[in-house]
Design a protein around this motif. Structure first.
Motif, PDB file in Angstrom:
ATOM      1  N   ASN A 207       0.822  -1.215   0.000  1.00  0.00           N
ATOM      2  CA  ASN A 207       0.000   0.000   0.000  1.00  0.00           C
ATOM      3  C   ASN A 207       0.856   1.266   0.000  1.00  0.00           C
ATOM      4  OD1 ASN A 207      -2.409  -1.422  -0.048  1.00  0.00           O
ATOM      5  ND2 ASN A 207      -2.615  -1.477   2.178  1.00  0.00           N
ATOM      6  N   ILE A 208       1.959   1.238   0.737  1.00  0.00           N
ATOM      7  CA  ILE A 208       2.843   2.408   0.787  1.00  0.00           C
ATOM      8  C   ILE A 208       3.533   2.629  -0.555  1.00  0.00           C
ATOM      9  CG2 ILE A 208       5.084   3.169   1.734  1.00  0.00           C
ATOM     10  CD1 ILE A 208       4.040   2.406   4.473  1.00  0.00           C
ATOM     11  N   VAL A 209       4.024   1.563  -1.142  1.00  0.00           N
ATOM     12  CA  VAL A 209       4.685   1.697  -2.449  1.00  0.00           C
ATOM     13  C   VAL A 209       3.690   2.176  -3.504  1.00  0.00           C
ATOM     14  CG1 VAL A 209       5.870   0.437  -4.295  1.00  0.00           C
ATOM     15  CG2 VAL A 209       6.445  -0.034  -1.913  1.00  0.00           C
ATOM     16  N   LYS A 210       2.500   1.610  -3.487  1.00  0.00           N
ATOM     17  CA  LYS A 210       1.472   2.007  -4.452  1.00  0.00           C
ATOM     18  C   LYS A 210       1.103   3.481  -4.298  1.00  0.00           C
ATOM     19  CE  LYS A 210      -3.185   0.777  -6.038  1.00  0.00           C
ATOM     20  NZ  LYS A 210      -4.358  -0.108  -5.794  1.00  0.00           N
ATOM     21  N   ALA A 211       0.904   3.916  -3.049  1.00  0.00           N
ATOM     22  CA  ALA A 211       0.531   5.315  -2.796  1.00  0.00           C
ATOM     23  C   ALA A 211       1.670   6.260  -3.166  1.00  0.00           C
ATOM     24  CB  ALA A 211       0.149   5.487  -1.330  1.00  0.00           C
ATOM     25  N   ALA A 212       2.884   5.864  -2.863  1.00  0.00           N
ATOM     26  CA  ALA A 212       4.038   6.739  -3.120  1.00  0.00           C
ATOM     27  C   ALA A 212       4.226   7.012  -4.605  1.00  0.00           C
ATOM     28  CB  ALA A 212       5.298   6.119  -2.528  1.00  0.00           C
ATOM     29  N   PHE A 213       3.948   6.000  -5.427  1.00  0.00           N
ATOM     30  CA  PHE A 213       4.158   6.155  -6.871  1.00  0.00           C
ATOM     31  C   PHE A 213       2.891   6.560  -7.626  1.00  0.00           C
ATOM     32  CE2 PHE A 213       7.940   3.544  -5.985  1.00  0.00           C
ATOM     33  CZ  PHE A 213       8.895   4.274  -6.680  1.00  0.00           C
ATOM     34  N   VAL A 238      13.885   8.682   6.382  1.00  0.00           N
ATOM     35  CA  VAL A 238      13.595   9.146   5.031  1.00  0.00           C
ATOM     36  C   VAL A 238      13.144  10.604   5.080  1.00  0.00           C
ATOM     37  CG1 VAL A 238      12.141   8.813   2.990  1.00  0.00           C
ATOM     38  CG2 VAL A 238      12.961   6.818   4.273  1.00  0.00           C
ATOM     39  N   ASP A 239      13.559  11.383   4.112  1.00  0.00           N
ATOM     40  CA  ASP A 239      13.179  12.789   4.017  1.00  0.00           C
ATOM     41  C   ASP A 239      11.741  12.903   3.513  1.00  0.00           C
ATOM     42  OD1 ASP A 239      12.862  15.489   3.517  1.00  0.00           O
ATOM     43  OD2 ASP A 239      14.425  15.602   1.960  1.00  0.00           O
ATOM     44  N   PRO A 240      10.822  13.513   4.287  1.00  0.00           N
ATOM     45  CA  PRO A 240       9.438  13.659   3.840  1.00  0.00           C
ATOM     46  C   PRO A 240       9.311  14.482   2.557  1.00  0.00           C
ATOM     47  CG  PRO A 240       9.640  14.143   6.179  1.00  0.00           C
ATOM     48  CD  PRO A 240      11.027  14.070   5.633  1.00  0.00           C
ATOM     49  N   GLY A 241      10.328  15.303   2.261  1.00  0.00           N
ATOM     50  CA  GLY A 241      10.286  16.127   1.052  1.00  0.00           C
ATOM     51  C   GLY A 241      10.810  15.404  -0.180  1.00  0.00           C
ATOM     52  N   ALA A 242      11.275  14.167  -0.001  1.00  0.00           N
ATOM     53  CA  ALA A 242      11.789  13.393  -1.145  1.00  0.00           C
ATOM     54  C   ALA A 242      10.630  12.866  -1.988  1.00  0.00           C
ATOM     55  CB  ALA A 242      12.643  12.236  -0.652  1.00  0.00           C
ATOM     56  N   ARG A 243      10.949  12.481  -3.209  1.00  0.00           N
ATOM     57  CA  ARG A 243       9.959  11.857  -4.088  1.00  0.00           C
ATOM     58  C   ARG A 243      10.229  10.360  -4.179  1.00  0.00           C
ATOM     59  NH1 ARG A 243      10.232  17.081  -5.930  1.00  0.00           N
ATOM     60  NH2 ARG A 243       8.209  18.015  -6.431  1.00  0.00           N
ATOM     61  N   ALA A 244       9.194   9.611  -4.482  1.00  0.00           N
ATOM     62  CA  ALA A 244       9.253   8.146  -4.434  1.00  0.00           C
ATOM     63  C   ALA A 244      10.392   7.570  -5.268  1.00  0.00           C
ATOM     64  CB  ALA A 244       7.923   7.558  -4.897  1.00  0.00           C
ATOM     65  N   GLU A 245      10.635   8.148  -6.448  1.00  0.00           N
ATOM     66  CA  GLU A 245      11.618   7.546  -7.350  1.00  0.00           C
ATOM     67  C   GLU A 245      13.052   7.661  -6.850  1.00  0.00           C
ATOM     68  OE1 GLU A 245      10.716  11.643  -9.302  1.00  0.00           O
ATOM     69  OE2 GLU A 245       9.597  10.069  -8.241  1.00  0.00           O
ATOM     70  N   THR A 246      13.270   8.401  -5.752  1.00  0.00           N
ATOM     71  CA  THR A 246      14.631   8.537  -5.216  1.00  0.00           C
ATOM     72  C   THR A 246      14.924   7.518  -4.111  1.00  0.00           C
ATOM     73  OG1 THR A 246      14.018  10.156  -3.507  1.00  0.00           O
ATOM     74  CG2 THR A 246      14.567  11.014  -5.708  1.00  0.00           C
ATOM     75  N   LEU A 247      13.907   6.815  -3.642  1.00  0.00           N
ATOM     76  CA  LEU A 247      14.077   5.891  -2.519  1.00  0.00           C
ATOM     77  C   LEU A 247      14.509   4.500  -2.984  1.00  0.00           C
ATOM     78  CD1 LEU A 247      12.493   8.157  -1.061  1.00  0.00           C
ATOM     79  CD2 LEU A 247      11.268   6.357   0.164  1.00  0.00           C
ATOM     80  N   SER A 248      15.366   3.879  -2.200  1.00  0.00           N
ATOM     81  CA  SER A 248      15.747   2.494  -2.476  1.00  0.00           C
ATOM     82  C   SER A 248      14.622   1.566  -2.028  1.00  0.00           C
ATOM     83  CB  SER A 248      17.025   2.132  -1.724  1.00  0.00           C
ATOM     84  OG  SER A 248      16.771   2.049  -0.329  1.00  0.00           O
ATOM     85  N   PRO A 249      14.592   0.334  -2.533  1.00  0.00           N
ATOM     86  CA  PRO A 249      13.587  -0.618  -2.050  1.00  0.00           C
ATOM     87  C   PRO A 249      13.627  -0.792  -0.531  1.00  0.00           C
ATOM     88  CG  PRO A 249      14.554  -1.444  -4.077  1.00  0.00           C
ATOM     89  CD  PRO A 249      15.328  -0.212  -3.694  1.00  0.00           C
ATOM     90  N   GLN A 250      14.829  -0.814   0.057  1.00  0.00           N
ATOM     91  CA  GLN A 250      14.932  -1.007   1.501  1.00  0.00           C
ATOM     92  C   GLN A 250      14.356   0.173   2.283  1.00  0.00           C
ATOM     93  OE1 GLN A 250      15.599  -3.644   3.278  1.00  0.00           O
ATOM     94  NE2 GLN A 250      15.901  -4.835   1.417  1.00  0.00           N
ATOM     95  N   GLU A 251      14.401   1.372   1.716  1.00  0.00           N
ATOM     96  CA  GLU A 251      13.806   2.523   2.395  1.00  0.00           C
ATOM     97  C   GLU A 251      12.285   2.398   2.446  1.00  0.00           C
ATOM     98  OE1 GLU A 251      16.693   6.338   1.981  1.00  0.00           O
ATOM     99  OE2 GLU A 251      16.049   5.480   0.053  1.00  0.00           O
ATOM    100  N   PHE A 252      11.700   1.779   1.433  1.00  0.00           N
ATOM    101  CA  PHE A 252      10.254   1.526   1.480  1.00  0.00           C
ATOM    102  C   PHE A 252       9.935   0.504   2.573  1.00  0.00           C
ATOM    103  CE2 PHE A 252      10.310   3.364  -2.822  1.00  0.00           C
ATOM    104  CZ  PHE A 252       9.215   4.216  -2.719  1.00  0.00           C
ATOM    105  N   VAL A 253      10.823  -0.464   2.767  1.00  0.00           N
ATOM    106  CA  VAL A 253      10.644  -1.429   3.854  1.00  0.00           C
ATOM    107  C   VAL A 253      10.664  -0.701   5.197  1.00  0.00           C
ATOM    108  CG1 VAL A 253      11.699  -3.387   5.060  1.00  0.00           C
ATOM    109  CG2 VAL A 253      11.599  -3.370   2.557  1.00  0.00           C
ATOM    110  N   SER A 254      11.587   0.227   5.367  1.00  0.00           N
ATOM    111  CA  SER A 254      11.668   1.008   6.613  1.00  0.00           C
ATOM    112  C   SER A 254      10.389   1.798   6.848  1.00  0.00           C
ATOM    113  CB  SER A 254      12.875   1.953   6.571  1.00  0.00           C
ATOM    114  OG  SER A 254      14.079   1.233   6.473  1.00  0.00           O
TER     115      SER A 254
END
Length: 266
Positions: A207-213, A238-254
């Protein structure tokens, strides 16, 4: 055997011998492997895979293709054809019935439904040794994309958290009948060993990955506001001001793990 391709099934039959040989070489089936092919079609890959492994299970939705394929395979090896929608096939149950610890899965996937098939296979990753698929080249590029890439997205994150993704080679439209309007690629997927798999809640992560992208131009604090607060995002490192495409897969796990912790506290 020259069946008429059905547009409703997204059929494009591979016929170019050199690409068939390259795919079979990439799979490298051995006598005794439990090979499962998705969408055998006219048997271009089925027969050489069967010749190497001596037995093979094929999952085919189109009933019109099955009789001729069974006849052609009879002199090559033991072929079992399951007439079914692959999305309804439980690979764990299939592996148990075939007496296999793990399956080796291959196929020229219908492009219109390739992502659902990929996610379905990943859900059964513990029953699968490896996968070799022919897909639309653009999809393979998305699967293997790194953070920061224009094509990095939900498919990249979810697959890379479950598998090692290795693009192998491209296949031109003229290798098929009828030729698709896009280039194709062959990709290898190897499920990660248990020790390397993430330990986040799968539904929360999805759900988080889907919403982020969902809206790529939005910052995480905006895109995930229904999922977690900006403070919670910070707690995940993770920086709240970042965009989804800059995050690593492991950051989505976090992010998913922190979101679960906050939900339990509220």
């Amino acid at each position: 055997m020259n069946a008429r391709p059905k547009k409703s099934f997204g059929q494009h039959f591979l016929h170019e011998k050199r690409y068939i040989e390259r795919i079979v070489s990439a799979v490298a089936p051995r006598d005794g492997d439990t090979v499962v092919e998705i969408g055998p079609g006219e048997g271009a890959l089925t027969l050489p895979l069967l010749a190497a492994a001596r037995q093979l299970t094929a999952i085919e939705l189109d009933t019109d293709l099955i009789p001729a394929l069974a006849v052609r395979a009879a002199a090559v090896g033991k072929l079992e054809i399951i007439q079914a929608d692959v999305l309804k096939v439980d690979f764990r149950t299939l592996a148990k019935r075939l007496g296999a610890a793990q399956l080796r899965v291959a196929g020229n996937l219908p492009y219109y439904i390739s992502s659902p098939i990929l996610f379905h296979c990943v859900e059964h990753a513990d029953a699968i040794q490896d996968m070799h698929f022919m897909l639309q080249k653009e999809v393979v590029e998305r699967m293997a994309a790194a953070p920061g890439s224009k094509v990095y997205g939900r498919l990249s994150v979810m697959l890379q958290l479950a598998c090692r993704v290795t693009p192998l080679f491209d296949v031109p439209p003229e290798a098929f009948r009828p030729p698709p309007k896009v280039d194709s690629s062959v990709v290898r997927l190897v499920p990660l060993p248990p020790a390397e798999r993430h330990d986040a809640d799968p539904e929360r992560l999805y759900n988080i990955v889907k919403a982020a992208f969902a809206q790529r131009r939005k910052t995480l604090s905006n895109g995930l506001k229904q999922q977690m607060s900006a403070d919670a995002i910070r707690q995940a490192g993770v920086d709240p001001g970042a965009r989804a495409e800059t995050l690593s897969p492991q950051e989505f796990v976090s992010l998913a793990k922190v979101a679960v912790a906050h939900a339990e506290q509220s």
